[in-house]
Design an enzyme around this catalytic site. Structure first.
Site, PDB file in Angstrom:
ATOM      1  N   PRO A 130       1.005   6.282   0.993  1.00  9.04           N
ATOM      2  CG  PRO A 130       3.159   5.634   0.362  1.00  9.04           C
ATOM      3  CD  PRO A 130       1.948   5.159   1.106  1.00  9.04           C
ATOM      4  CB  ALA A 152       2.866   2.426  -4.444  1.00  6.15           C
ATOM      5  CG  ASP A 170       9.412  -7.878   8.084  1.00  3.98           C
ATOM      6  OD1 ASP A 170       8.729  -8.797   7.583  1.00  3.98           O
ATOM      7  OD2 ASP A 170      10.632  -7.729   7.854  1.00  3.98           O
ATOM      8  CB  ILE A 174      -9.703   2.886  -3.520  1.00  2.00           C
ATOM      9  CG1 ILE A 174      -9.682   3.575  -2.150  1.00  2.00           C
ATOM     10  CG2 ILE A 174     -10.777   3.473  -4.431  1.00  2.00           C
ATOM     11  CD1 ILE A 174      -9.245   5.024  -2.178  1.00  2.00           C
ATOM     12  CB  SER A 175      -8.228   0.283  -7.708  1.00  4.59           C
ATOM     13  OG  SER A 175      -6.906  -0.057  -7.316  1.00  4.59           O
ATOM     14  NE  ARG A 181      -0.980   0.318 -10.197  1.00  7.66           N
ATOM     15  CZ  ARG A 181      -0.459   1.370  -9.577  1.00  7.66           C
ATOM     16  NH1 ARG A 181      -0.363   1.381  -8.263  1.00  7.66           N
ATOM     17  NH2 ARG A 181      -0.030   2.403 -10.261  1.00  7.66           N
TER      18      ARG A 181
END
Length: 149
Positions: free
Chosen positions: A9, A76, A86, A100-101, A110
């Protein structure tokens, strides 16, 4: 050898979404860079981006029939999708989680990945380079018999 790259997403918004966190490059830029590296490594590579959890799950379920490994940036969904976790656990090919971060240096929510315990590994915090590192890793894992031990 065939590798599947799954982008989760909001990754379609790269370059526009929070460039201070995710950079200014687009998803197309990442894919083009991976295609170039895939040619150098003599592997085939395919890409799927979806903002829908079920599409990612279905893609993992069918990946085992057509691919040797998966690179997954779950976005996310990393932090709460037990269904995606699963699906990763259910397939017998290596899955490398990419971010990326640096998720471990961000907001508390996070910092935890429900995917990491069932992934072959996690690459986080190297920007778009993380995808290239993941491609090298999955190619190596696919060339050598992979086990969870």
């Amino acid at each position: 050898m065939k590798i599947l790259v799954l982008h989760g997403p909001n990754l379609n918004m790269l370059g526009k979404r929070e460039p201070g966190v995710y950079g200014t490059g687009s998803l197309g830029d990442i894919n083009a860079s991976l295609e170039e590296l895939a040619r150098e490594l003599a592997v085939d590579i395919d890409f799927i981006q979806s903002n829908h959890e079920g599409v990612l799950i279905d893609s993992l379920h069918t990946a085992v029939d057509d691919y040797d490994a998966v690179i997954l940036n779950p976005g996310a969904l990393t932090h709460y999708s037990y269904a995606l976790r699963d699906a990763v656990a259910a397939i017998a090919i290596p899955v490398v989680e990419v971010h990326i971060s640096n998720i471990h240096a961000r907001e508390d929510f996070r910092r935890y990945s429900v995917i990491a315990p069932v992934a072959a590994g996690q690459i986080s915090g190297f920007g778009a380079l993380g995808y290239r590192l993941a491609l090298r890793a999955v190619v190596e894992m696919a060339r050598v018999p992979w086990t969870e031990e």
